[in-house]
Design an enzyme around this catalytic site. Structure first.
Site, PDB file in Angstrom:
ATOM      1  N   CYS A  76     -15.211  -8.691   2.191  1.00 55.26           N
ATOM      2  CA  CYS A  76     -14.267  -8.185   1.193  1.00 55.26           C
ATOM      3  C   CYS A  76     -13.866  -6.748   1.537  1.00 55.26           C
ATOM      4  O   CYS A  76     -13.198  -6.524   2.542  1.00 55.26           O
ATOM      5  CB  CYS A  76     -14.849  -8.344  -0.206  1.00 55.26           C
ATOM      6  SG  CYS A  76     -13.601  -8.194  -1.515  1.00 55.26           S
ATOM      7  N   HIS A 177     -15.710 -14.050  -0.238  1.00 56.72           N
ATOM      8  CA  HIS A 177     -17.144 -13.793  -0.309  1.00 56.72           C
ATOM      9  C   HIS A 177     -17.906 -15.048   0.142  1.00 56.72           C
ATOM     10  O   HIS A 177     -18.127 -15.953  -0.661  1.00 56.72           O
ATOM     11  CB  HIS A 177     -17.549 -13.440  -1.740  1.00 56.72           C
ATOM     12  CG  HIS A 177     -17.102 -12.090  -2.162  1.00 56.72           C
ATOM     13  ND1 HIS A 177     -17.862 -10.962  -1.977  1.00 56.72           N
ATOM     14  CD2 HIS A 177     -15.952 -11.680  -2.746  1.00 56.72           C
ATOM     15  CE1 HIS A 177     -17.211  -9.910  -2.442  1.00 56.72           C
ATOM     16  NE2 HIS A 177     -16.053 -10.321  -2.905  1.00 56.72           N
ATOM     17  N   GLU A 179     -20.987 -15.371   0.603  1.00 57.18           N
ATOM     18  CA  GLU A 179     -22.250 -15.449  -0.140  1.00 57.18           C
ATOM     19  C   GLU A 179     -22.073 -16.034  -1.534  1.00 57.18           C
ATOM     20  O   GLU A 179     -23.046 -16.368  -2.198  1.00 57.18           O
ATOM     21  CB  GLU A 179     -22.909 -14.066  -0.202  1.00 57.18           C
ATOM     22  CG  GLU A 179     -22.321 -13.095  -1.194  1.00 57.18           C
ATOM     23  CD  GLU A 179     -20.998 -12.458  -0.800  1.00 57.18           C
ATOM     24  OE1 GLU A 179     -20.518 -11.603  -1.564  1.00 57.18           O
ATOM     25  OE2 GLU A 179     -20.422 -12.809   0.246  1.00 57.18           O
TER      26      GLU A 179
END
Length: 195
Positions: A76, A177, A179
């Site tokens: 990001c 993202h 994750e």
């Protein structure tokens, strides 16, 4: 060992959880020597690009990051600071990716910030091995990187094509993202760990 760069701008817990699920070992650090010795480096990022660059400079990490020859993943804002310039705060960035970061345009029916699941397209390279064509990833952003020769995945904001991921030499960045992107993101994290 993976070094997660600690500069008080990151989604650290989510990144740590993704690494834990992948069975990886990591250290959260802002120590230049530790970062240089790491096998892999992750530069997370949430917030304002100008503030992110200020904090990296204050910690003496801009030159450290640019000097790395191991795989580096920016997430990001961590990706955005690796571009040449950002409109957010009129910020000169690290200049690793040959593109500029601009504010997402507002138009009827298109929200800014862009928050939610968006389809990845034009994916290429080892980072996306095992990721189905048209897979979805989770985005939260108000600024975007233009598509360029370093673009290895795209996404759409309204009718506009944006860089969803960038790569130059050992540096990779994702606007989304991984994750927070479920199984797709976990595959991308595993792929990064194998680069």
């Amino acid at each position: 060992m993976i070094a997660i760069i600690d500069y008080d701008m990151g989604n650290i817990r989510s990144v740590e959880n993704a690494l834990r699920r992948a069975g990886a070992e990591w250290i959260l650090t802002s120590d230049p020597d530790t970062i240089r010795r790491a096998d892999r480096v992750i530069l997370p990022g949430v917030g304002h690009c100008g503030e992110a660059m200020t904090r990296l400079r204050e910690r003496g990490l801009t030159e450290v990051i640019c000097s790395l020859r191991r795989p580096v993943l920016g997430i990001c804002v961590g990706m955005q600071v690796m571009c040449r310039h950002s409109e957010e705060g009129d910020t000169e960035c690290l200049g690793l990716f040959d593109t500029r970061v601009r504010r997402l345009p507002e138009s009827p029916g298109v929200k800014v910030p862009d928050m939610g699941w968006c389809r990845l397209s034009n994916t290429e390279g080892r980072l996306f091995e095992g990721v189905a064509r048209g897979a979805y990833a989770y985005f939260v952003h108000s600024y975007y990187a233009h598509t360029c020769s370093d673009t290895i995945a795209t996404s759409r904001h309204g009718d506009m094509l944006i860089s969803a991921a960038l790569k130059w030499e050992n540096f990779t960045g994702t606007q989304f993202h991984p994750e927070k992107s479920g199984d797709v993101g976990q595959q991308i994290i595993r792929n990064f760990l194998e680069l």
